[in-house]
Design a protein around this motif. Structure first.
Motif, mmCIF file in Angstrom:
data_model
loop_
_atom_site.group_PDB
_atom_site.id
_atom_site.type_symbol
_atom_site.label_atom_id
_atom_site.label_comp_id
_atom_site.label_asym_id
_atom_site.label_seq_id
_atom_site.Cartn_x
_atom_site.Cartn_y
_atom_site.Cartn_z
ATOM 1 N N LYS A 6 44.854 34.091 27.097
ATOM 2 C CA LYS A 6 44.473 35.496 27.012
ATOM 3 C C LYS A 6 43.015 35.692 27.379
ATOM 4 O O LYS A 6 42.642 36.680 28.050
ATOM 5 C CB LYS A 6 44.742 36.017 25.601
ATOM 6 C CG LYS A 6 44.575 37.523 25.464
ATOM 7 C CD LYS A 6 45.027 37.996 24.092
ATOM 8 C CE LYS A 6 44.900 39.522 24.002
ATOM 9 N NZ LYS A 6 45.347 40.043 22.675
ATOM 10 N N ILE A 7 42.160 34.759 26.943
ATOM 11 C CA ILE A 7 40.735 34.850 27.284
ATOM 12 C C ILE A 7 40.545 34.861 28.799
ATOM 13 O O ILE A 7 39.811 35.695 29.356
ATOM 14 C CB ILE A 7 39.968 33.674 26.646
ATOM 15 C CG1 ILE A 7 39.907 33.829 25.132
ATOM 16 C CG2 ILE A 7 38.550 33.580 27.237
ATOM 17 C CD1 ILE A 7 39.315 32.636 24.424
ATOM 18 N N LEU A 8 41.226 33.960 29.487
ATOM 19 C CA LEU A 8 41.064 33.853 30.947
ATOM 20 C C LEU A 8 41.658 35.062 31.654
ATOM 21 O O LEU A 8 41.096 35.554 32.647
ATOM 22 C CB LEU A 8 41.714 32.560 31.445
ATOM 23 C CG LEU A 8 41.087 31.251 30.928
ATOM 24 C CD1 LEU A 8 41.871 30.051 31.433
ATOM 25 C CD2 LEU A 8 39.631 31.146 31.349
ATOM 26 N N GLU A 9 42.789 35.561 31.172
ATOM 27 C CA GLU A 9 43.426 36.719 31.819
ATOM 28 C C GLU A 9 42.595 37.983 31.610
ATOM 29 O O GLU A 9 42.443 38.783 32.551
ATOM 30 C CB GLU A 9 44.837 36.904 31.259
ATOM 31 C CG GLU A 9 45.812 35.820 31.718
ATOM 32 C CD GLU A 9 47.185 35.958 31.087
ATOM 33 O OE1 GLU A 9 48.138 35.347 31.625
ATOM 34 O OE2 GLU A 9 47.304 36.674 30.073
ATOM 35 N N LEU A 10 42.041 38.168 30.393
ATOM 36 C CA LEU A 10 41.194 39.343 30.161
ATOM 37 C C LEU A 10 39.923 39.275 30.998
ATOM 38 O O LEU A 10 39.463 40.298 31.540
ATOM 39 C CB LEU A 10 40.844 39.434 28.670
ATOM 40 C CG LEU A 10 41.999 39.806 27.722
ATOM 41 C CD1 LEU A 10 41.535 39.715 26.267
ATOM 42 C CD2 LEU A 10 42.518 41.214 28.034
ATOM 43 N N TYR A 11 39.380 38.082 31.132
ATOM 44 C CA TYR A 11 38.167 37.933 31.961
ATOM 45 C C TYR A 11 38.471 38.244 33.420
ATOM 46 O O TYR A 11 37.664 38.871 34.118
ATOM 47 C CB TYR A 11 37.623 36.515 31.815
ATOM 48 C CG TYR A 11 36.382 36.268 32.635
ATOM 49 C CD1 TYR A 11 35.144 36.785 32.245
ATOM 50 C CD2 TYR A 11 36.434 35.536 33.821
ATOM 51 C CE1 TYR A 11 34.002 36.571 33.000
ATOM 52 C CE2 TYR A 11 35.300 35.314 34.586
ATOM 53 C CZ TYR A 11 34.085 35.837 34.173
ATOM 54 O OH TYR A 11 32.954 35.627 34.926
ATOM 55 N N GLY A 19 34.283 42.605 24.630
ATOM 56 C CA GLY A 19 35.656 43.091 24.493
ATOM 57 C C GLY A 19 36.651 41.945 24.324
ATOM 58 O O GLY A 19 37.592 42.039 23.522
ATOM 59 N N ILE A 20 36.447 40.828 25.076
ATOM 60 C CA ILE A 20 37.337 39.668 24.945
ATOM 61 C C ILE A 20 37.214 39.078 23.544
ATOM 62 O O ILE A 20 38.206 38.699 22.908
ATOM 63 C CB ILE A 20 37.011 38.619 26.023
ATOM 64 C CG1 ILE A 20 37.259 39.177 27.420
ATOM 65 C CG2 ILE A 20 37.824 37.341 25.810
ATOM 66 C CD1 ILE A 20 36.792 38.271 28.540
ATOM 67 N N SER A 21 35.986 39.001 23.050
ATOM 68 C CA SER A 21 35.765 38.450 21.711
ATOM 69 C C SER A 21 36.451 39.279 20.649
ATOM 70 O O SER A 21 37.078 38.746 19.719
ATOM 71 C CB SER A 21 34.251 38.369 21.443
ATOM 72 O OG SER A 21 33.993 37.908 20.138
ATOM 73 N N ALA A 22 36.367 40.591 20.784
ATOM 74 C CA ALA A 22 37.006 41.462 19.794
ATOM 75 C C ALA A 22 38.521 41.392 19.895
ATOM 76 O O ALA A 22 39.232 41.431 18.883
ATOM 77 C CB ALA A 22 36.529 42.903 20.007
ATOM 78 N N SER A 23 39.038 41.265 21.096
ATOM 79 C CA SER A 23 40.491 41.256 21.300
ATOM 80 C C SER A 23 41.121 39.955 20.819
ATOM 81 O O SER A 23 42.252 39.960 20.317
ATOM 82 C CB SER A 23 40.805 41.479 22.778
ATOM 83 O OG SER A 23 42.187 41.417 23.022
ATOM 84 N N THR A 24 40.411 38.816 20.964
ATOM 85 C CA THR A 24 40.997 37.508 20.617
ATOM 86 C C THR A 24 40.497 36.966 19.288
ATOM 87 O O THR A 24 40.929 35.897 18.858
ATOM 88 C CB THR A 24 40.674 36.483 21.720
ATOM 89 O OG1 THR A 24 39.236 36.374 21.838
ATOM 90 C CG2 THR A 24 41.265 36.910 23.042
ATOM 91 N N SER A 25 39.553 37.694 18.673
ATOM 92 C CA SER A 25 38.974 37.273 17.386
ATOM 93 C C SER A 25 38.269 35.928 17.502
ATOM 94 O O SER A 25 38.300 35.105 16.578
ATOM 95 C CB SER A 25 40.069 37.202 16.302
ATOM 96 O OG SER A 25 40.691 38.460 16.137
ATOM 97 N N ASN A 26 37.653 35.702 18.626
ATOM 98 C CA ASN A 26 36.852 34.499 18.828
ATOM 99 C C ASN A 26 35.398 34.879 19.057
ATOM 100 O O ASN A 26 35.104 35.961 19.598
ATOM 101 C CB ASN A 26 37.349 33.697 20.031
ATOM 102 C CG ASN A 26 38.755 33.146 19.840
ATOM 103 O OD1 ASN A 26 39.661 33.453 20.602
ATOM 104 N ND2 ASN A 26 38.944 32.349 18.792
ATOM 105 N N ALA A 27 34.510 33.992 18.675
ATOM 106 C CA ALA A 27 33.087 34.243 18.892
ATOM 107 C C ALA A 27 32.784 34.301 20.390
ATOM 108 O O ALA A 27 33.427 33.636 21.201
ATOM 109 C CB ALA A 27 32.257 33.153 18.226
#
Length: 518
Positions: A6-11, A19-27
């Motif tokens: 998901k991180i790679l697809e959102l990027y 936005g990626i951090s908020a969507s995946t709950s990762n720092a």
């Protein structure tokens, strides 16, 4: 588990890091790490269906699967990089890894596990597996068993063309070209062009035991062709021929020969070329296709593997390519010349009847005796029987003969005196043939070995007072007569001196005899 996919697809969709951090709950730091590592390893969207989060994690962080065991983790990138260096082996790296593990109070992997884990990593994620070959270490060379052909424009007949193959075992990058012969000139030339194609040279060349390259190869002795050995030295490499009847000593080129026979030679079976240049242009096109064909079991191709994994390890090429030369032996003839392809080149006359080594290149002929340089000549081409002679190689009497020209004759006469110059000038003007005149002057010059310059000048002066048509014979006669007169005068002077200084003669009266007085 982190949502790597998901991180790679959102990027890829252009979403910001926040936005990626908020969507995946990762720092954001972790998101940045995943994205940068994916870029470095060439993992970009769109992703295949099999590339789930677990697959991506193993691809980006292969060491994580080993950390759960409680052992000292393996740094595969470090291991792969270090193995590219000369003389570095997995044994050495495992020894260093064990020392590091003990220092960190961790349990190290055994050597067998160490090799297995690295092998799995390299097979899956790297273009080359350095357990087998080091980059830039070896180039394997051979002639392909199959042949190509060109068509003779005049007769329409097919002419055989032999295929040379060179392979770098680490990346499997290959070079090939067609030649009309398998002689030494073609063999060496193909090596030179292979080095140019790769952009560097390897530490070792592994060849077959061809007569063009290897003179003798036994368990006790290896004798290379001098030209092949010299070429290897020029490129700062060494030649290590495979053992007799041991194709496994060069497995990469043996495998490449089979592939090239299919993808290049067989692929050109319906292509008609009328010269070796045309054929090599077609071979080069097929070679590009062959080296860019994707690997079947891993990412990339031969060319990309070479660019990423091996090109950096090649030794730089010399400023100038090797000039192809051939070594021969020759015996110095009585005329202090040697014969090379019906052309004649001089050596110092002291080496008559000696055996010399001759290095022949396209433009030079260099002669050695017992590895000592003797002389060099520009190579002669054209009609047979041409001669290249260096004056310094001649005996002194030959130099005198060769130096017979009108200019040299006049210069010599001027050095003797004005009368000699007049005689020489007369001889040059009176003879119908210049060669005859020079022979007479040469006879006159030889008198300098027996008479002084003063005596020759005096004789010429005397002969000019006697006749308007001086000859060398008359000058010789005058020189002999003058020499005889000088000898008689010297004898008389010695007699008079003896009578004057030592005149203690006693007359007849001293011995009781009578003196007749008339």
């Amino acid at each position: 588990m982190i949502q790597y996919r998901k991180i790679l697809e959102l990027y890829d969709e252009g979403i910001s890091l926040r936005g990626i951090s908020a969507s995946t709950s990762n720092a954001r730091q972790k998101v940045t790490e995943v994205i940068e590592l994916a870029k470095k390893k060439g993992l970009v969207c769109p992703l295949d269906e099999e590339m789930d989060d677990k697959w991506i994690e193993e691809f980006l962080f292969p060491e994580k699967s080993l950390e759960a065991s409680g052992r000292q983790p393996l740094n595969f990138e470090y291991i792969h990089k270090e193995l590219a260096k000369p003389n570095v082996t997995l044994s050495l790296l495992h020894y260093e890894y064990e020392a590091e593990s003990r220092a960190n109070n961790k349990i190290p992997y055994s050597y067998r596990s160490f090799i297995r884990h690295y092998g799995n990593y390299a097979q899956k994620y790297k273009a080359t597996l350095r357990i087998r070959r080091k980059p830039g270490e070896i180039m394997e060379v051979d002639w392909a068993g199959s042949t190509a052909f060109i068509i003779d424009r005049d007769t329409g007949e097919k002419v055989k063309a032999y295929i040379f193959v060179a392979t770098l075992p680490c990346s499997q990058l290959s070079y090939t070209e067609a030649t009309l012969s398998m002689d030494l000139h073609s063999w060496i030339g193909a090596h030179i062009r292979a080095y140019e194609y790769f952009g560097g040279s390897t530490q070792i060349v592994v060849s077959d035991n061809l007569k063009t390259g290897v003179t003798k190869h036994t368990s006790r002795e290896l004798v290379l062709n001098p030209t092949y050995k010299e070429m290897a030295s020029h490129y700062n490499t060494i030649v290590m021929p495979a053992r007799v009847r041991s194709p496994k000593d060069k497995p990469s080129v043996e495998g490449s020969v089979g592939d090239i026979s299919t993808w290049i030679i067989a692929a050109l079976r319906n292509t008609h070329c009328f010269s070796i240049v045309e054929l090599n242009e077609e071979v080069r096109k097929k070679l590009v296709e062959y080296n860019h064909r994707p690997f079947t079991r891993k990412e990339g191709c031969r060319f990309s593997a070479f660019e990423e994994e091996e090109k950096f390890a090649l030794s730089p090429l010399p400023d100038k390519p090797y000039m192809i030369s051939e070594w021969r032996t020759a015996k110095v003839r009585p005329d202090y010349h040697i014969s090379v392809e019906s052309m004649f080149y001089s050596v110092p006359y002291e080496y008559i009847n000696r055996q010399v080594d001759v290095k022949i290149s396209d433009d030079m002929v260099v002669i050695y005796f017992n590895h000592m340089w003797l002389t060099s000549h520009k190579r002669l081409y054209g009609r047979f029987g041409q001669i290249s002679t260096v004056r310094e190689h001649m005996p002194d009497n030959h130099k005198l003969f060769v130096d017979q020209t009108p200019e040299v004759a006049i210069e010599w006469a001027e050095n003797i005196g004005s009368s000699t110059l007049s005689v020489v000038q007369y001889l040059l003007d009176s003879y119908q043939s210049e060669k005859q005149a020079l022979q007479s002057i040469f006879s006159l010059k030889k008198m300098e070995h027996r008479y002084t310059k003063y005596e020759i000048e005096l004789a010429c002066k005397m002969v000019l007072t006697m006749t308007r048509r001086p000859t060398v014979k008359s000058i010789q006669t005058i020189l002999k007569n003058n020499k005889k007169k000088d000898a008689e005068q010297e004898l008389n002077q010695n007699t008079e001196t003896t009578d004057t200084n030592y005149g203690f003669t006693r007359g007849a009266s001293y011995y009781g005899g009578k003196i007749n007085v008339e």
